[in-house]
Scaffold this active site. Sequence first.
Site, short mmCIF file in Angstrom:
data_model
loop_
_atom_site.label_atom_id
_atom_site.label_comp_id
_atom_site.label_asym_id
_atom_site.label_seq_id
_atom_site.Cartn_x
_atom_site.Cartn_y
_atom_site.Cartn_z
N HIS A 234 13.64 21.80 -35.83
CA HIS A 234 14.14 22.21 -34.51
C HIS A 234 15.01 21.13 -33.90
O HIS A 234 14.95 19.96 -34.29
CB HIS A 234 12.97 22.56 -33.58
CG HIS A 234 12.05 21.42 -33.28
ND1 HIS A 234 11.84 20.95 -32.01
CD2 HIS A 234 11.30 20.63 -34.09
CE1 HIS A 234 10.98 19.95 -32.04
NE2 HIS A 234 10.63 19.73 -33.29
N CYS B 245 18.62 24.73 -28.40
CA CYS B 245 17.72 24.90 -29.54
C CYS B 245 17.73 26.33 -30.10
O CYS B 245 17.53 26.53 -31.30
CB CYS B 245 16.30 24.48 -29.18
SG CYS B 245 15.60 25.35 -27.77
N HIS C 105 11.46 27.39 -26.16
CA HIS C 105 11.94 26.47 -27.19
C HIS C 105 11.95 27.24 -28.51
O HIS C 105 11.07 28.05 -28.77
CB HIS C 105 11.04 25.24 -27.28
CG HIS C 105 11.53 24.24 -28.27
ND1 HIS C 105 12.74 23.59 -28.11
CD2 HIS C 105 11.01 23.79 -29.43
CE1 HIS C 105 12.93 22.78 -29.15
NE2 HIS C 105 11.89 22.89 -29.96
#
Length: 173
Positions: free
Chosen positions: A49, A125, A37
């Site tokens: 994010h 992401c 991530h």
Amino acid sequence: MDSTEPGASGKEPITDMNGDEPKPGDLIEVFRNVYEHWAVYVGDGYVVHLLGPDGSLSSSSTINLPIGKNNVLKQKLLEVVSSDEWVINNLHDEEMQPRPAEVIVREADKLVGSSRSYNVVEYNCEHFATELRYGNAESQQVEDALKIGLGVTGASLALGVVILALIVWKTRE
């Protein structure tokens, strides 16, 4: 230490698994079970994010919703990281000029609360984070996965050609 420096208020500085402290504009890579991530550090212990593909922050999450709309969040870095390991990874700094930190942070803050299209291959992401830092959305995870996929496909194709050549050669004998 002056009072504007991290740790000056008596709080422990936030450091990654290498002992490095993030600076505004840095990319943060969090090692989840089956994927990484990515977030952008915006200072004061916070990151911005694109919410993970399954809509959770859990370290045990897996990719199960590869396409859809996801929210851009501003959260405490240590909340996002949870119990996972993480590093500062400004992965393209050698080949791309990062945008100024104040521009990265300002743009990231503007996006908080918005919803973005999410596609695990085309815009995830990592794309979100690299677009903020460099002005160009890229995902090394996707590129690596595609290379592996193409390599496997190429090897399978090559093996098929060899087997076919052997069959043709054997039938001519």
